[in-house]
Design a protein around this motif. Structure first.
Motif, PDB file in Angstrom:
ATOM      1  N   PRO A   1       0.819  -1.113   0.097  1.00  0.00           N
ATOM      2  CA  PRO A   1       0.188   0.224  -0.280  1.00  0.00           C
ATOM      3  C   PRO A   1       1.037   0.872  -0.143  1.00  0.00           C
ATOM      4  CG  PRO A   1      -0.292  -1.524   2.181  1.00  0.00           C
ATOM      5  CD  PRO A   1       0.557  -2.177   1.416  1.00  0.00           C
TER       6      PRO A   1
ATOM      7  N   ASN B   1       0.991   5.816  -0.269  1.00  0.00           N
ATOM      8  CA  ASN B   1      -0.226   6.423  -0.584  1.00  0.00           C
ATOM      9  C   ASN B   1       0.149   7.599  -1.185  1.00  0.00           C
ATOM     10  OD1 ASN B   1      -1.517   6.629   3.032  1.00  0.00           O
ATOM     11  ND2 ASN B   1       1.100   7.550   2.971  1.00  0.00           N
TER      12      ASN B   1
ATOM     13  N   VAL C   1      -5.199   4.408  -3.549  1.00  0.00           N
ATOM     14  CA  VAL C   1      -5.286   3.970  -1.434  1.00  0.00           C
ATOM     15  C   VAL C   1      -6.423   4.995  -1.077  1.00  0.00           C
ATOM     16  CG1 VAL C   1      -3.730   3.899   0.102  1.00  0.00           C
ATOM     17  CG2 VAL C   1      -3.187   2.700  -1.288  1.00  0.00           C
TER      18      VAL C   1
ATOM     19  N   LYS D   1      -7.512   0.641   5.732  1.00  0.00           N
ATOM     20  CA  LYS D   1      -6.402   1.097   5.440  1.00  0.00           C
ATOM     21  C   LYS D   1      -6.202   1.359   7.255  1.00  0.00           C
ATOM     22  CE  LYS D   1      -7.352   5.090   3.965  1.00  0.00           C
ATOM     23  NZ  LYS D   1      -8.562   6.392   3.179  1.00  0.00           N
TER      24      LYS D   1
ATOM     25  N   LYS E   1      -5.111  -2.686   7.849  1.00  0.00           N
ATOM     26  CA  LYS E   1      -3.045  -2.985   7.084  1.00  0.00           C
ATOM     27  C   LYS E   1      -2.337  -2.653   7.713  1.00  0.00           C
ATOM     28  CE  LYS E   1      -2.123  -5.142   3.645  1.00  0.00           C
ATOM     29  NZ  LYS E   1      -2.004  -6.624   3.978  1.00  0.00           N
ATOM     30  N   ARG E   2      -2.793  -1.473   7.849  1.00  0.00           N
ATOM     31  CA  ARG E   2      -1.135  -0.887   8.795  1.00  0.00           C
ATOM     32  C   ARG E   2      -0.751  -1.059  10.169  1.00  0.00           C
ATOM     33  NH1 ARG E   2      -3.512   4.874   8.420  1.00  0.00           N
ATOM     34  NH2 ARG E   2      -3.366   5.005   6.606  1.00  0.00           N
TER      35      ARG E   2
ATOM     36  N   PHE F   1       2.790   2.391   5.691  1.00  0.00           N
ATOM     37  CA  PHE F   1       2.444   2.747   4.083  1.00  0.00           C
ATOM     38  C   PHE F   1       3.178   3.467   3.509  1.00  0.00           C
ATOM     39  CE2 PHE F   1      -2.471   2.529   3.865  1.00  0.00           C
ATOM     40  CZ  PHE F   1      -2.766   1.375   4.797  1.00  0.00           C
TER      41      PHE F   1
ATOM     42  N   SER G   1       6.881  -2.498   2.791  1.00  0.00           N
ATOM     43  CA  SER G   1       6.561  -2.502   4.295  1.00  0.00           C
ATOM     44  C   SER G   1       7.006  -3.787   4.657  1.00  0.00           C
ATOM     45  CB  SER G   1       5.458  -1.545   4.229  1.00  0.00           C
ATOM     46  OG  SER G   1       5.006  -0.992   3.876  1.00  0.00           O
TER      47      SER G   1
END
Ligand code: NAD
Length: 242
Positions: free
Chosen positions: A181, A183, A187, A195, A198-199, A207, A237
C-alpha cells in the motif's frame, strides 16, 4: 535517456516521472487525463527538468502507437519504459461484472503489452533498453475482493519474467516492482477501517510514499542494477517476504 512513464499524472507514476527527470532523463509523461499529464510536466519543468505530456489510453492500440511515434519524432525513441498506468477496483468475486473484469485486464495487461510492443523494437535495435512494470504485491499473494486486479498484476509479473528471458541477452533489461500500500488517490479511496487494519499488520507500520517506489525504479534503470533481469522488487513495508 528518453523515458516514457504511463499513468504519470498522479500518484506513483507522477513520482517516477519526477524522479527520472531529476536523475537527468528526458521524460514523456503519459496519462489518460491531459490535465493531469500537463500538471506533472509543469512540476518537472519548474525544477529545471525536461518533459512533455502525451495524453493516451494505454489500452488503445492506435493511441499508443501514435504516442510512441510522436515521442520518437520529438525526442527520440524511449530508452526507458515504465508501465505504470492502472486503477483499483474492489468487489467480491461473485460481484465482478464481465465489463469490469475486461477493463482491469485491458488497462493493466493489454496496456502493458501494447506500450512494450510499441517501444521494444527500437530498444532491440540499439541493443539497450529498460522496461519496468509496476505490478502489485497483490499479484504475489492475492487479496479478498481483488480477484480481477490481483490476477492482472500476476499476469504482469509473468510477462516480466518471460520477456526478460527473451530479451536480456539483447541488452534490454525487464523488471517489475510490486508495491504494497502506497499513499496515493488509489489507496485514499479505500475505507478507513481497511487502511487502519492494514497499517497495523505491516512490519514497518506505515504505508509507502510514491517517492519511495520511484527510488526503486530509478535504481532498476541505473547501472547499479546491471545484474537485475526478470526480478520483482517489493517496496511493501515488509508485508511480503519472499
Ligand atoms: P493513481 O490513481 O494515483 O494514478 C494512476 C494514474 O493512471 C492516473 O493518473 C490515471 O489517470 C492513469 N490511468 C488510468 N488508466 C489509464 C489508461 N488506460 N491510460 C493511461 N493512463 C491511465 O494510482 P497509483 O496508486 O499511483 O497507481 C499507479 C500504479 O501502481 C497502478 O498500476 C497501480 O495498480 C499500482 N499500485 C498501486 C499501489 C498503491 O497502493 N497505490 C500498490 C501497488 C500497485
Amino acid at each position: 535517456m528518453i523515458a516514457l512513464v504511463t499513468g504519470a499524472g498522479s500518484g506513483i507514476g507522477a513520482a517516477i516521472a519526477k524522479r527520472l527527470a531529476t536523475d537527468g532523463h528526458t521524460v514523456a509523461v503519459n496519462d489518460l487525463s491531459p490535465d493531469a499529464a500537463k500538471a506533472t510536466v509543469e512540476s518537472i519543468r519548474a525544477v529545471g527538468g525536461t518533459a512533455a505530456a502525451y495524453a493516451a489510453d494505454v489500452s488503445d492500440e492506435g493511441a499508443v502507437n501514435a504516442m510512441v511515434g510522436q515521442i520518437t519524432e520529438e525526442f527520440g525513441a524511449p530508452d526507458i519504459l515504465v508501465n505504470n498506468a492502472g486503477f483499483g477496483h474492489q468487489a467480491l468475486f461473485t460481484e465482478i461484472e464481465p465489463d469490469m473484469f475486461d477493463k482491469i485486464f485491458a488497462v493493466h495487461v493489454r496496456g502493458n503489452y501494447l506500450c512494450t510492443r510499441a517501444c521494444i523494437p527500437a530498444m532491440l535495435e540499439k541493443g539497450v533498453g529498460h522496461i519496468v512494470n509496476i505490478a502489485s504485491q497483490l499479484g504475489q499473494i492475492g487479496g479478498v475482493e481483488l480477484t480481477h486486479y490481483a490476477g492482472a498484476k500476476a499476469a504482469v509479473i509473468g510477462m516480466t519474467k518471460s520477456l526478460a528471458r527473451e530479451v536480456s541477452a539483447k541488452g534490454v533489461r525487464v523488471n517489475a516492482v510490486a508495491p504494497g500500500p502506497v499513499n496515493t488517490p488509489l489507496v485514499e479511496a479505500l475505507s478507513e477501517d481497511w487502511k487502519a487494519a492494514k497499517r497495523a499488520e505491516l512490519p514497518l507500520g506505515r504505508f509507502g510514499q510514491p517517492a519511495e517506489v520511484a527510488g526503486v525504479v530509478s535504481f532498476l534503470v541505473s547501472d547499479d542494477a546491471a545484474l537485475f533481469a526478470g526480478q520483482t522488487l517489493g517496496p511493501n513495508s515488509g508485508d511480503v517476504m519472499l
